[in-house]
Design a protein around this motif. Structure first.
Motif, PDB file in Angstrom:
ATOM      1  N   ARG A 176       0.732  -1.191  -0.052  1.00 14.75           N
ATOM      2  CA  ARG A 176      -0.010   0.002   0.093  1.00 14.75           C
ATOM      3  C   ARG A 176       0.849   1.402  -0.141  1.00 14.75           C
ATOM      4  NH1 ARG A 176      -2.090  -4.593   3.138  1.00 14.75           N
ATOM      5  NH2 ARG A 176      -4.281  -4.467   3.356  1.00 14.75           N
ATOM      6  N   SER A 177       0.294   2.107  -0.588  1.00 16.82           N
ATOM      7  CA  SER A 177       1.149   3.571  -0.591  1.00 16.82           C
ATOM      8  C   SER A 177       0.728   4.350   0.364  1.00 16.82           C
ATOM      9  CB  SER A 177       0.768   4.105  -1.872  1.00 16.82           C
ATOM     10  OG  SER A 177      -0.477   4.495  -2.065  1.00 16.82           O
ATOM     11  N   VAL A 178       1.597   5.117   0.891  1.00 18.95           N
ATOM     12  CA  VAL A 178       1.413   5.972   2.186  1.00 18.95           C
ATOM     13  C   VAL A 178       2.143   7.219   1.986  1.00 18.95           C
ATOM     14  CG1 VAL A 178       1.875   6.166   4.590  1.00 18.95           C
ATOM     15  CG2 VAL A 178       1.557   3.764   3.866  1.00 18.95           C
ATOM     16  N   PHE A 179       1.283   8.410   2.169  1.00 22.41           N
ATOM     17  CA  PHE A 179       1.750   9.833   1.779  1.00 22.41           C
ATOM     18  C   PHE A 179       1.924  10.509   3.084  1.00 22.41           C
ATOM     19  CE2 PHE A 179       1.079  14.208   0.859  1.00 22.41           C
ATOM     20  CZ  PHE A 179       2.274  14.687   0.627  1.00 22.41           C
ATOM     21  N   ILE A 180       2.979  10.875   3.826  1.00 24.68           N
ATOM     22  CA  ILE A 180       2.973  11.519   4.974  1.00 24.68           C
ATOM     23  C   ILE A 180       2.884  13.007   4.547  1.00 24.68           C
ATOM     24  CG2 ILE A 180       4.065  12.167   7.236  1.00 24.68           C
ATOM     25  CD1 ILE A 180       5.340   9.237   6.796  1.00 24.68           C
ATOM     26  N   ASP A 181       2.009  13.812   5.033  1.00 23.55           N
ATOM     27  CA  ASP A 181       1.833  15.152   4.693  1.00 23.55           C
ATOM     28  C   ASP A 181       2.205  15.826   5.891  1.00 23.55           C
ATOM     29  OD1 ASP A 181       1.396  17.662   3.357  1.00 23.55           O
ATOM     30  OD2 ASP A 181      -0.987  17.513   3.307  1.00 23.55           O
ATOM     31  N   GLY A 182       3.517  16.632   5.757  1.00 21.37           N
ATOM     32  CA  GLY A 182       4.033  17.172   6.863  1.00 21.37           C
ATOM     33  C   GLY A 182       5.241  16.265   7.581  1.00 21.37           C
ATOM     34  N   ALA A 183       5.537  15.591   6.445  1.00 21.78           N
ATOM     35  CA  ALA A 183       6.865  14.589   6.637  1.00 21.78           C
ATOM     36  C   ALA A 183       8.214  15.399   7.215  1.00 21.78           C
ATOM     37  CB  ALA A 183       7.218  13.880   5.467  1.00 21.78           C
ATOM     38  N   ALA A 184       8.354  16.460   6.929  1.00 23.68           N
ATOM     39  CA  ALA A 184       9.518  17.345   7.487  1.00 23.68           C
ATOM     40  C   ALA A 184       9.574  17.455   9.098  1.00 23.68           C
ATOM     41  CB  ALA A 184       9.773  18.389   6.675  1.00 23.68           C
ATOM     42  N   GLY A 185       8.405  17.470   9.719  1.00 27.73           N
ATOM     43  CA  GLY A 185       8.244  17.798  11.063  1.00 27.73           C
ATOM     44  C   GLY A 185       8.495  16.596  12.003  1.00 27.73           C
ATOM     45  N   THR A 186       8.637  16.861  13.118  1.00 25.67           N
ATOM     46  CA  THR A 186       9.089  15.773  14.432  1.00 25.67           C
ATOM     47  C   THR A 186       8.354  14.518  14.079  1.00 25.67           C
ATOM     48  OG1 THR A 186       9.954  17.652  15.720  1.00 25.67           O
ATOM     49  CG2 THR A 186       9.786  15.304  16.486  1.00 25.67           C
ATOM     50  N   THR A 187       7.001  14.535  14.160  1.00 25.28           N
ATOM     51  CA  THR A 187       6.064  13.484  13.979  1.00 25.28           C
ATOM     52  C   THR A 187       6.128  12.858  12.844  1.00 25.28           C
ATOM     53  OG1 THR A 187       4.563  14.526  15.713  1.00 25.28           O
ATOM     54  CG2 THR A 187       3.805  12.592  14.346  1.00 25.28           C
ATOM     55  N   GLY A 188       6.313  13.532  11.527  1.00 23.86           N
ATOM     56  CA  GLY A 188       6.251  12.965  10.400  1.00 23.86           C
ATOM     57  C   GLY A 188       7.705  11.948  10.113  1.00 23.86           C
ATOM     58  N   LEU A 189       8.632  12.795  10.548  1.00 25.66           N
ATOM     59  CA  LEU A 189      10.056  11.980  10.481  1.00 25.66           C
ATOM     60  C   LEU A 189      10.072  10.704  11.453  1.00 25.66           C
ATOM     61  CD1 LEU A 189      12.252  15.081  10.864  1.00 25.66           C
ATOM     62  CD2 LEU A 189      12.067  13.719   8.926  1.00 25.66           C
ATOM     63  N   ILE A 233      -1.213  10.102   5.882  1.00 20.53           N
ATOM     64  CA  ILE A 233      -1.032  10.563   7.475  1.00 20.53           C
ATOM     65  C   ILE A 233      -0.613  11.979   7.509  1.00 20.53           C
ATOM     66  CG2 ILE A 233       0.131  10.156   9.472  1.00 20.53           C
ATOM     67  CD1 ILE A 233       0.901   7.460   8.486  1.00 20.53           C
ATOM     68  N   LEU A 234      -1.639  12.746   8.096  1.00 19.56           N
ATOM     69  CA  LEU A 234      -1.491  14.146   8.106  1.00 19.56           C
ATOM     70  C   LEU A 234      -0.505  14.612   9.486  1.00 19.56           C
ATOM     71  CD1 LEU A 234      -4.880  15.151   7.130  1.00 19.56           C
ATOM     72  CD2 LEU A 234      -2.902  14.972   5.709  1.00 19.56           C
ATOM     73  N   CYS A 235       0.503  15.312   9.408  1.00 16.36           N
ATOM     74  CA  CYS A 235       1.498  15.755  10.462  1.00 16.36           C
ATOM     75  C   CYS A 235       1.444  17.147  10.258  1.00 16.36           C
ATOM     76  CB  CYS A 235       2.725  15.117  10.398  1.00 16.36           C
ATOM     77  SG  CYS A 235       2.801  13.302  10.632  1.00 16.36           S
ATOM     78  N   LEU A 236       0.292  17.881  10.474  1.00 19.53           N
ATOM     79  CA  LEU A 236       0.293  19.251  10.130  1.00 19.53           C
ATOM     80  C   LEU A 236      -0.553  20.020  11.279  1.00 19.53           C
ATOM     81  CD1 LEU A 236      -1.284  18.722   6.476  1.00 19.53           C
ATOM     82  CD2 LEU A 236       0.928  19.693   7.058  1.00 19.53           C
ATOM     83  N   PRO A 237      -0.426  21.521  11.404  1.00 21.18           N
ATOM     84  CA  PRO A 237      -1.439  21.954  12.210  1.00 21.18           C
ATOM     85  C   PRO A 237      -2.883  22.050  11.949  1.00 21.18           C
ATOM     86  CG  PRO A 237       0.590  23.640  11.555  1.00 21.18           C
ATOM     87  CD  PRO A 237       0.563  22.191  10.606  1.00 21.18           C
ATOM     88  N   ASP A 238      -3.540  22.224  13.062  1.00 18.64           N
ATOM     89  CA  ASP A 238      -5.008  21.955  12.524  1.00 18.64           C
ATOM     90  C   ASP A 238      -5.772  22.649  11.459  1.00 18.64           C
ATOM     91  OD1 ASP A 238      -4.889  20.907  15.240  1.00 18.64           O
ATOM     92  OD2 ASP A 238      -6.402  21.951  16.160  1.00 18.64           O
ATOM     93  N   ASP A 239      -5.343  23.955  11.411  1.00 22.11           N
ATOM     94  CA  ASP A 239      -6.215  24.411   9.901  1.00 22.11           C
ATOM     95  C   ASP A 239      -5.583  23.847   8.617  1.00 22.11           C
ATOM     96  OD1 ASP A 239      -7.602  26.124  11.629  1.00 22.11           O
ATOM     97  OD2 ASP A 239      -6.283  27.705  11.225  1.00 22.11           O
ATOM     98  N   ALA A 240      -4.157  23.577   8.517  1.00 19.99           N
ATOM     99  CA  ALA A 240      -3.676  22.781   7.498  1.00 19.99           C
ATOM    100  C   ALA A 240      -4.248  21.422   7.314  1.00 19.99           C
ATOM    101  CB  ALA A 240      -2.030  22.846   7.677  1.00 19.99           C
ATOM    102  N   ALA A 241      -4.471  20.769   8.305  1.00 17.28           N
ATOM    103  CA  ALA A 241      -4.930  19.313   8.329  1.00 17.28           C
ATOM    104  C   ALA A 241      -6.069  19.437   7.778  1.00 17.28           C
ATOM    105  CB  ALA A 241      -4.846  18.822   9.734  1.00 17.28           C
TER     106      ALA A 241
END
Length: 307
Positions: free
Chosen positions: A3-16, A55-63
């Motif tokens: 399965r393909s997985v895209f982490i939006d916000g992958a550069a942040g601590t949680t995404g990494l 997987i969204l690793c973003l602030p609330d509004d961006a999510a």
């Protein structure tokens, strides 16, 4: 099946940290965007709609904006922000408490907050069992490593090494409170007193109890037994029955995805302290997201976790 997985916000601590847990796993194909393309909404929208899991690793509004970009009924979402933790149509991603089937079948899963994970793990089963009253004015004290505050707080603590303790949320009304109340099944908002200590990771969440003043409250022993029974089948949540003189958070704590619960009781049984210890980046964030992803994909829920 991959399965393909895209982490939006992958550069942040949680995404990494999520990416680290998924690295080398043949079940998933991690979709990545270059630094330039991840700032391009068109490229992000394409990735959001092409992936099997997002997987969204973003602030609330961006999510919320990212969810709005998904224009199909196939892509399944795990959101690590607080945007949807009490929202209708979203499964709460705490499988030990809300049920694995609810997570497994969901199209939209909201990852729990780190502090609420400890609070809900301690309180929800005991309220359900009738061993703690749902209408009590609970208090939650908690300390966390500074990584839970994101890049700005990490930079602040690493730049100012003289900070020994940071209490915050002093005006009350912290955004975690509705989540804590709703998923613990409480009639009143708990008073939430969070703090940050100069350690990168780690968290201790405590709920003090005046058992002798509570209507129909159980004894410390019965509270511990109930939690032990409730989590008996969990490979992630463990209830221990020791009565230590001290509990320590160490600056050298390695990444870990388990959650350890204790019931510490007074000798006369009149008071107790419910204590949860976890990694705010593990079961409090990235580890929980990977656990939910595993369950949604029909895999062993502990795959890739550090237990």
């Amino acid at each position: 099946m991959t399965r393909s997985v895209f982490i939006d916000g992958a550069a942040g601590t949680t995404g990494l940290e999520i990416a680290q847990r998924l690295a080398g796993r043949p079940e998933f194909d991690l979709v990545t965007l270059s630094d330039e393309r991840r700032k391009d909404d068109a490229a992000r929208a394409e990735a959001l709609n092409d992936a099997d899991f997002v997987i969204l690793c973003l602030p609330d509004d961006a999510a919320k904006a990212a969810v709005g970009m998904i224009a199909n009924d196939r892509t399944r979402v795990i959101d690590a922000s607080s945007a949807y933790r009490t929202a209708p149509g979203w499964a709460y991603g705490f499988p030990e408490v809300t049920g694995r089937d609810a997570v497994a079948s969901a199209m939209r899963v909201s990852n729990p907050g780190c502090y609420p994970t400890g609070f809900i793990a301690l309180v929800a089963p005991l309220v359900r069992a009738g061993l703690l009253p749902a209408d009590w004015p609970y208090v939650c004290h908690a300390v966390s490593g500074y990584s839970g505050g994101g890049k700005a707080l990490i930079a602040r603590f690493e730049a100012d090494t003289d900070i020994a303790f940071r209490a915050y949320g002093l005006a009350l009304g912290h955004k975690h409170v509705p989540e804590m109340q709703a998923h613990a099944g409480l009639a009143h908002e708990p008073i939430f007193a969070p703090a940050v200590v100069p350690a990168h990771r780690g968290m201790l969440v405590e709920v003090p109890l005046h058992l002798s003043m509570m209507p129909s409250a159980g004894s410390p022993e019965s509270l511990r037994a109930a939690l032990t029974e409730f989590y008996a089948g969990s490979p992630v949540v463990k209830v221990v029955d020791d009565q230590p003189d001290e509990l320590l958070l160490r600056g050298s704590m390695p990444p870990v995805d388990s959650l350890i619960l204790r019931v510490l009781g007074a000798k006369d049984g009149k008071q107790a302290r419910l204590v949860a210890m976890l990694d705010n980046l593990g079961k409090g964030a990235s580890g929980a997201a990977v656990q939910n992803l595993n369950i949604m994909a029909g895999l062993d829920e502990t795959a890739g976790l550090r237990l």
